[in-house]
Scaffold this motif. Sequence first.
Motif, mmCIF file in Angstrom:
data_model
loop_
_atom_site.group_PDB
_atom_site.id
_atom_site.type_symbol
_atom_site.label_atom_id
_atom_site.label_comp_id
_atom_site.label_asym_id
_atom_site.label_seq_id
_atom_site.Cartn_x
_atom_site.Cartn_y
_atom_site.Cartn_z
ATOM 1 N N SER A 120 -12.078 34.283 -1.731
ATOM 2 C CA SER A 120 -11.959 33.287 -1.764
ATOM 3 C C SER A 120 -12.640 32.606 -3.343
ATOM 4 O O SER A 120 -13.655 32.983 -3.256
ATOM 5 N N GLY A 121 -11.760 31.681 -3.621
ATOM 6 C CA GLY A 121 -12.411 30.846 -5.018
ATOM 7 C C GLY A 121 -11.817 31.887 -5.911
ATOM 8 O O GLY A 121 -12.177 31.385 -6.814
ATOM 9 N N GLN A 122 -10.755 32.941 -5.804
ATOM 10 C CA GLN A 122 -10.639 33.267 -6.868
ATOM 11 C C GLN A 122 -9.810 32.763 -8.164
ATOM 12 O O GLN A 122 -10.041 33.025 -9.207
ATOM 13 N N TYR A 123 -8.739 31.682 -7.962
ATOM 14 C CA TYR A 123 -7.803 30.445 -8.200
ATOM 15 C C TYR A 123 -8.522 30.302 -9.299
ATOM 16 O O TYR A 123 -8.455 30.215 -10.497
ATOM 17 N N LEU A 124 -9.076 29.264 -9.165
ATOM 18 C CA LEU A 124 -10.181 28.779 -10.301
ATOM 19 C C LEU A 124 -11.462 29.661 -10.322
ATOM 20 O O LEU A 124 -11.566 29.243 -11.419
ATOM 21 N N GLY A 125 -12.188 31.262 -10.298
ATOM 22 C CA GLY A 125 -12.821 30.917 -10.638
ATOM 23 C C GLY A 125 -12.729 32.530 -12.005
ATOM 24 O O GLY A 125 -13.052 32.381 -12.728
ATOM 25 N N LEU A 126 -11.146 32.302 -11.687
ATOM 26 C CA LEU A 126 -10.725 32.919 -12.517
ATOM 27 C C LEU A 126 -10.347 32.148 -14.012
ATOM 28 O O LEU A 126 -10.410 32.647 -15.148
ATOM 29 N N LEU A 127 -10.398 30.982 -13.580
ATOM 30 C CA LEU A 127 -10.373 29.643 -14.643
ATOM 31 C C LEU A 127 -11.422 29.791 -15.214
ATOM 32 O O LEU A 127 -11.064 29.850 -16.966
ATOM 33 N N PHE A 128 -12.399 29.680 -14.645
ATOM 34 C CA PHE A 128 -13.275 29.261 -15.204
ATOM 35 C C PHE A 128 -14.057 30.750 -16.410
ATOM 36 O O PHE A 128 -14.506 30.602 -16.842
ATOM 37 N N VAL A 129 -13.770 31.974 -16.332
ATOM 38 C CA VAL A 129 -14.049 33.114 -16.409
ATOM 39 C C VAL A 129 -13.519 33.563 -17.243
ATOM 40 O O VAL A 129 -13.290 33.702 -18.977
ATOM 41 N N MET A 130 -11.508 33.049 -17.528
ATOM 42 C CA MET A 130 -10.698 32.709 -18.853
ATOM 43 C C MET A 130 -11.219 31.521 -19.674
ATOM 44 O O MET A 130 -11.840 32.301 -21.402
ATOM 45 N N LEU A 131 -12.083 30.695 -19.208
ATOM 46 C CA LEU A 131 -13.236 29.485 -20.162
ATOM 47 C C LEU A 131 -14.081 30.478 -20.946
ATOM 48 O O LEU A 131 -14.418 29.807 -22.333
ATOM 49 N N ILE A 132 -15.030 31.304 -20.516
ATOM 50 C CA ILE A 132 -16.461 31.311 -21.238
ATOM 51 C C ILE A 132 -15.535 32.848 -22.144
ATOM 52 O O ILE A 132 -16.398 32.765 -23.886
ATOM 53 N N GLY A 133 -14.748 33.806 -22.085
ATOM 54 C CA GLY A 133 -13.854 34.263 -22.887
ATOM 55 C C GLY A 133 -13.727 33.628 -24.364
ATOM 56 O O GLY A 133 -14.198 33.701 -24.991
ATOM 57 N N ILE A 134 -12.870 32.838 -23.691
ATOM 58 C CA ILE A 134 -12.642 31.521 -24.661
ATOM 59 C C ILE A 134 -13.501 30.960 -25.960
ATOM 60 O O ILE A 134 -13.974 30.964 -27.076
ATOM 61 N N LEU A 135 -14.630 30.511 -24.825
ATOM 62 C CA LEU A 135 -15.688 29.714 -25.683
ATOM 63 C C LEU A 135 -16.728 30.898 -26.940
ATOM 64 O O LEU A 135 -16.986 30.821 -27.563
ATOM 65 N N MET A 136 -16.177 32.481 -26.328
ATOM 66 C CA MET A 136 -17.178 33.568 -26.914
ATOM 67 C C MET A 136 -16.524 33.691 -28.730
ATOM 68 O O MET A 136 -17.389 33.528 -28.655
ATOM 69 N N VAL A 137 -15.283 33.167 -28.271
ATOM 70 C CA VAL A 137 -15.160 33.201 -30.027
ATOM 71 C C VAL A 137 -14.411 32.046 -30.644
ATOM 72 O O VAL A 137 -15.236 31.833 -31.318
ATOM 73 N N THR A 138 -14.236 30.912 -29.771
ATOM 74 C CA THR A 138 -14.315 29.895 -30.619
ATOM 75 C C THR A 138 -14.985 29.155 -30.465
ATOM 76 O O THR A 138 -15.664 28.008 -31.596
ATOM 77 N N ASN A 139 -16.352 29.246 -30.196
ATOM 78 C CA ASN A 139 -18.067 28.792 -30.418
ATOM 79 C C ASN A 139 -18.070 29.074 -31.623
ATOM 80 O O ASN A 139 -19.297 28.600 -32.336
ATOM 81 N N GLU A 140 -18.223 30.351 -32.402
ATOM 82 C CA GLU A 140 -17.831 30.900 -33.209
ATOM 83 C C GLU A 140 -17.465 30.065 -34.505
ATOM 84 O O GLU A 140 -18.284 29.554 -35.773
#
Length: 271
Positions: A70-90
């Motif tokens: 349960s919660g996978q659908y939005l959970g995957l969205l949030f971890v994807m955003l973490i991956g994006i921020l790891m690059v774009t924060n730079e």
Amino acid sequence: MSNLVRSELLKIRTTSTWWWLAIGALLSIAMAFPLNAWLFNTTVDGGGEELGVTGDAASAPAQAANLYTSGQYLGLLFVMLIGILMVTNEFFHQTATTTFLATPRRSAVIVSKLIAASLLGFAFWLVTTVIDLGAGAAFLALNDHGTLLGEWEVQRALLLNLMAYAIWTVLGVGIGTLITNQLGAVITASVLYLIGTQVIGVLFLLLSSWLDSMAVLKWQVIWPAAASQIMITPGESEMFPPWWVGALVLVGYALASGIVGLLLTRRRDIS
């Protein structure tokens, strides 16, 4: 490489963003679990056909697998955003130049981000899974079904859910290298994930109606969000292909994302 990975994890830990995303992941479980619990009872009691849940997907182990993830659908969205921020924060904080001057081998920097992202994906999976296991086991035991944790369908769903969390953080890093503007990357990825997934589902539904073939719906698996859900769904039905098809599609997206990210970063002018 270990020092680079630690530095990437430190960059995430010292910001408040990951806390908000973690809270979002917990809220997604709170919203999804009651719905999946109701679906379990309805399906196991023989009402699955009215909901379009038939065959292997209507079995108790299959529904338990759905409950425990349960919660996978939005959970995957949030971890994807973490991956994006790891690059774009730079680029947002203008530290990209410093990062690549300190580590001229750009490939090593991106690989470290991919590894760190996967570790964060694992952490999110671990916490959400522990919550799902506790709540799910209690719910099933109270309803006289046992925990069903000994069923292979349930164990496989948990392991594949781990892979999904790791892959979606990798996809996030890939998106971040493709769209370096932080706001643009976050909005684009979120819209494609949330709205794009629904649009794809409607399009395939209309196409299957036009062609009078339910088998067309199986091609939804080409969309990564749909592939994630299919991957943790045991069995096969008229609407979904086997779980391993979803796994292969998602792995393909991860490999493509990682390779594109490496190539773009090696060629991009950063100043």
